[in-house]
Structures are given as structure tokens and as C-alpha cells.
Design an enzyme around this catalytic site. Sequence first.
Site, short mmCIF file in Angstrom:
data_model
loop_
_atom_site.label_atom_id
_atom_site.label_comp_id
_atom_site.label_asym_id
_atom_site.label_seq_id
_atom_site.Cartn_x
_atom_site.Cartn_y
_atom_site.Cartn_z
N SER A 1 0.82 -1.21 0.00
CA SER A 1 0.00 0.00 0.00
C SER A 1 0.86 1.26 0.00
O SER A 1 1.99 1.27 0.50
CB SER A 1 -0.91 0.03 1.23
OG SER A 1 -1.67 -1.15 1.31
N1 SAH Z 1 -1.18 -3.82 3.51
C1 SAH Z 1 -0.61 -4.65 2.48
C2 SAH Z 1 -1.49 -4.56 1.27
C3 SAH Z 1 -1.39 -5.72 0.39
S1 SAH Z 1 -2.50 -5.68 -1.00
C4 SAH Z 1 0.79 -4.13 2.18
O1 SAH Z 1 1.02 -2.95 2.44
O2 SAH Z 1 1.63 -4.87 1.69
C5 SAH Z 1 -3.89 -6.53 -0.35
C6 SAH Z 1 -3.71 -7.97 -0.01
O3 SAH Z 1 -5.00 -8.51 0.30
C7 SAH Z 1 -3.16 -8.85 -1.14
O4 SAH Z 1 -1.97 -9.46 -0.72
C8 SAH Z 1 -4.28 -9.86 -1.38
O5 SAH Z 1 -3.80 -11.17 -1.69
C9 SAH Z 1 -5.01 -9.86 -0.06
N2 SAH Z 1 -6.39 -10.34 -0.12
C10 SAH Z 1 -7.34 -10.09 -1.06
N3 SAH Z 1 -8.49 -10.72 -0.75
C11 SAH Z 1 -8.27 -11.38 0.42
C12 SAH Z 1 -9.07 -12.21 1.26
N4 SAH Z 1 -10.33 -12.51 0.97
N5 SAH Z 1 -8.51 -12.71 2.38
C13 SAH Z 1 -7.22 -12.44 2.71
N6 SAH Z 1 -6.42 -11.65 1.96
C14 SAH Z 1 -6.93 -11.13 0.84
#
Ligand code: SAH
Length: 221
Positions: free
Chosen positions: A69
Site C-alpha cells: 500500500s
Molecule cells: N497492507 C498490504 C497490502 C497488500 S495488497 C501491504 O502494504 O503490503 C492486499 C492484499 O490482500 C493482497 O496481498 C491480497 O492477496 C489480499 N487479499 C485479497 N483478498 C483477500 C481475502 N479474501 N482474504 C485475505 N487476503 C486477501
Amino acid sequence: MNNPISGAGMTSQRTRERLIQRLRSAGIRNEQVLNVMCQMPRHLFVDEALASRAYEDTALPIGFGQTISQPFIVARMTEALLQGGPLKNVLEVGTGSGYQTAVLSRLVDRVYSVERIAPLIERARQRLRTLKIRNVHLKHSDGLCGLPEYAPFDGILAAAAPEELPKALLEQLAIGGRLLIPAGRQGNTQVLYRITRSKAGFQQEELEQVSFVPMVSGIPV
Ligand code: SAH
């Protein structure tokens, strides 16, 4: 040899401080959040090839079609989650790189974070270990179901956007608890909501327009 955690050049403490100034001028006011982000080595949460861009205020690819993010969004959501007092038990949906998880871990008592893509959670686990962060529990599971075994949570932060507010997340919020979540049906943009639970029900605030990866149901095989 340079200490990989403190960084050098484009990953140095000075570069981090410039990012913090930028967040401050973009309206982030919580000094604790700014402090933690100033200490946190974001360059360790991206591939080495992208490390020199780690302190730009942008989302960056982390593989599997996902992104770490944008720092402003991490700061904004964390600040909005913490408004109203200290938190004990926080659930994050979408561990991704583990950066937001690490920031939260320094500001609340305990963080539970769930991620549906197994290799991402493994890498996040290694990074948190390197940083000696121990108040985090990571789980490979579908965040649309929340994490009932550790509920209720006094804070929930979703880093991926569902079309509609997931019922399980609302149900797992403690009375007085807050849920920060992007949601919406329109392509790449969503509204960031803060939902506060009281005895009387749920109060909903719209914070701003955001752009998150979608929250996807189920675990990939
Ligand atoms: N805060 C994280 C953001 C990652 S992007 C960072 O800064 O690195 C969002 C993440 O949500 C992705 O890795 C994706 O695989 C995950 N995601 C999407 N749907 C999901 C679900 N139903 N359950 C768990 N994770 C999920």
C-alpha cells in the site's frame, strides 16, 4: 558493511524523513504513527530491485498481482483506526508484504493478519522475524470470513476492497470497535469507510476516495 535495516542512500534514514515530511504536509497529524513510519524500513518489504523507490509515496508491486500500500494510505488508515484511544486486539485483512502489519504492531497490543496467497504470507513472516516483531499472528485464510476464533476485535483494517461490507467483519467488531475498509463497485476506485460499532448499531463515515486491489473470496489452490 551497511546495516540492511537502517539502509543507505535511497533507503537511508534521511530518505525516510523526507517521506514523513511529505505525509505531514498531506495532513497526517498523529505523531505516533509518523514516528513508527519514520523508523520502519519499508525497503525491506519490497524486492531489492524496487528498494530505491521504497520511500516514494506510491504503491509498488509485490508479485501475484498485488501491491504494497501507498505510505499515505497506510498512515491515513492507521491514524483513523487509532482515533478514539489505544487498541488491544486488531485484525488486518490482506497481509501482502506485511508492511502495514509491522506499522500496526508498534501501535497496538496485538495484531492478527490474514492473507489468502501463501507465498506472500511466508515472505511477510520472514520480514517480521528479521525485525523481531513478535506481537503479530499471521494466518493463511480467507479474510472475508474474518478470524472468528480471535474475535471480537477493537479494530479491523482491510487492505483489499470488497464490493460490499462483509457481514463477518461487522459481526467480529467489539462494541466501541472500528472497522477501516475500502469498498465499492466502481472499477479501480472505492470509498474508504470507517464503521464504528456501538450498542445501538453501526455508524458509518466516508473518509475518502481510494484505490485498492479487490478482496477476493476463497484460497487459491
Ligand atoms: N497492507 C498490504 C497490502 C497488500 S495488497 C501491504 O502494504 O503490503 C492486499 C492484499 O490482500 C493482497 O496481498 C491480497 O492477496 C489480499 N487479499 C485479497 N483478498 C483477500 C481475502 N479474501 N482474504 C485475505 N487476503 C486477501
